[in-house]
Design a protein around this motif. Sequence first.
Motif, short mmCIF file in Angstrom:
data_model
loop_
_atom_site.label_atom_id
_atom_site.label_comp_id
_atom_site.label_asym_id
_atom_site.label_seq_id
_atom_site.Cartn_x
_atom_site.Cartn_y
_atom_site.Cartn_z
N SER A 1 0.83 -1.20 0.00
CA SER A 1 0.00 0.00 0.00
C SER A 1 0.86 1.25 0.00
O SER A 1 0.51 2.26 -0.63
N VAL A 2 2.00 1.22 0.69
CA VAL A 2 2.90 2.37 0.71
C VAL A 2 3.46 2.63 -0.69
O VAL A 2 3.58 3.79 -1.12
N GLU A 3 3.79 1.56 -1.42
CA GLU A 3 4.30 1.74 -2.78
C GLU A 3 3.25 2.39 -3.67
O GLU A 3 3.56 3.27 -4.48
N ARG A 4 2.00 1.96 -3.53
CA ARG A 4 0.93 2.55 -4.32
C ARG A 4 0.73 4.01 -3.91
O ARG A 4 0.53 4.89 -4.76
N LEU A 5 0.79 4.26 -2.62
CA LEU A 5 0.62 5.62 -2.11
C LEU A 5 1.73 6.53 -2.63
O LEU A 5 1.49 7.69 -2.99
N LYS A 6 2.96 6.02 -2.67
CA LYS A 6 4.08 6.81 -3.18
C LYS A 6 3.87 7.21 -4.64
O LYS A 6 4.13 8.35 -5.03
N GLU A 7 3.40 6.28 -5.44
CA GLU A 7 3.18 6.56 -6.86
C GLU A 7 2.10 7.64 -7.02
O GLU A 7 2.27 8.60 -7.79
N LEU A 8 1.01 7.51 -6.29
CA LEU A 8 -0.06 8.50 -6.38
C LEU A 8 0.39 9.86 -5.86
O LEU A 8 -0.01 10.90 -6.40
N HIS A 9 1.23 9.84 -4.83
CA HIS A 9 1.72 11.10 -4.28
C HIS A 9 2.64 11.80 -5.27
O HIS A 9 2.60 13.03 -5.41
N TRP A 10 3.47 11.06 -5.99
CA TRP A 10 4.32 11.66 -7.01
C TRP A 10 3.45 12.33 -8.09
O TRP A 10 3.76 13.44 -8.56
N ARG A 11 2.37 11.65 -8.47
CA ARG A 11 1.48 12.22 -9.48
C ARG A 11 0.79 13.48 -8.97
O ARG A 11 0.64 14.47 -9.71
N LEU A 12 0.38 13.47 -7.70
CA LEU A 12 -0.22 14.65 -7.09
C LEU A 12 0.76 15.81 -7.11
O LEU A 12 0.41 16.95 -7.46
N TYR A 13 2.01 15.53 -6.75
CA TYR A 13 3.06 16.56 -6.69
C TYR A 13 3.38 17.09 -8.08
O TYR A 13 3.53 18.31 -8.28
N ALA A 14 3.46 16.18 -9.06
CA ALA A 14 3.81 16.59 -10.42
C ALA A 14 2.70 17.43 -11.05
O ALA A 14 2.96 18.43 -11.72
N GLU A 15 1.45 17.05 -10.80
CA GLU A 15 0.33 17.77 -11.39
C GLU A 15 0.11 19.13 -10.70
O GLU A 15 -0.21 20.12 -11.36
N SER A 16 0.27 19.14 -9.37
CA SER A 16 0.18 20.37 -8.57
C SER A 16 -1.11 21.14 -8.78
O SER A 16 -1.11 22.38 -8.86
N LYS A 17 -2.22 20.42 -8.86
CA LYS A 17 -3.53 21.06 -8.97
C LYS A 17 -4.29 21.01 -7.67
O LYS A 17 -5.05 21.93 -7.34
N LYS A 18 -4.13 19.93 -6.92
CA LYS A 18 -4.86 19.76 -5.67
C LYS A 18 -3.90 19.41 -4.55
O LYS A 18 -2.76 19.00 -4.78
N GLY A 19 -4.38 19.56 -3.32
CA GLY A 19 -3.59 19.19 -2.16
C GLY A 19 -4.45 18.38 -1.20
O GLY A 19 -5.68 18.31 -1.35
#
Length: 286
Positions: free
Chosen positions: A40-58
């Motif tokens: 689950s942490v690996e999946r969370l890391k991937e989604l967090h990278w996408r959140l950071y890269a997109e930088s639309k929501k927090g």
Amino acid sequence: MNMKDFIVSPNSKIQLDDYPTTVSDKPKDETLTTELIPNSVERLKELHWRLYAESKKGIIVVLQALDAGGKDEAISYIFSNLNAQGLKTNAFQKPSDTEKKHDYLWRMHDLLPERGQVGILNRSHYEEVIAPRVHDLLGDEVLPEEMDQEEVWQMRYRQINDYERYLQENGFEVIKFFFNVSKDKQRDRLLERLKDPKKNWEFSFSDVEERQHWEEYQEIFAEMLSHTSTEVSPWYVLPADDEWYSRFVISSVMIDVLERIDPQYPTFTDEEQERIDEAIQTLENE
């Protein structure tokens, strides 16, 4: 695991006894630590990278509990694995003299994440409807004239709900976890902090003093959860005696929210792609 089992239904009146501090049908700790949580942490890391890269929501994560409930450990085992640039962690402290000169939510602004970040609040604005009630700390705060003190809490519940809706409507999801720890388990953890020299630094004498208000805290927590679990920002009540399982619930909820947000890595326009192709060719021909 059904995450709805941990949600406080909006507009419901609960007691903390309605939610177990431990569950019997959970996976074994070995399965949690070697398989479920790492995955689950690996999946969370991937989604967090996408959140950071997109930088639309927090995302704003609220961790609320009594001492030794498990907040710090959740931060260490789950959130510390995320991209540090996209993570903001704050511990909610007693208000400073400057902060006391403003409204009680004023100091939240400096604690909030930017778009693309996950902000962790180790305790939060909810302290303003907990500690002042237990210790009668409203003091010299400016309140509406002729308002009974008990009415203050209902007003603040409404204001907090409005504030969290404001954050959500402006692109910041608020995810709230309450660590429901039993009195016996808290005692055991406090004793461990006292007896283990490596954990002495985690202990505060106020931890023992606050236990004298246990029942009062339980009543206030139940009222707070009942009034501030909303469709926009529900509370998740964790079986906090089960440390590893609680961490797995946290990571699963985070994944669920991020998958609903569905952040994406930015892509190039046709013009940018042509320049990228030229840059690739230039580098490869060196």
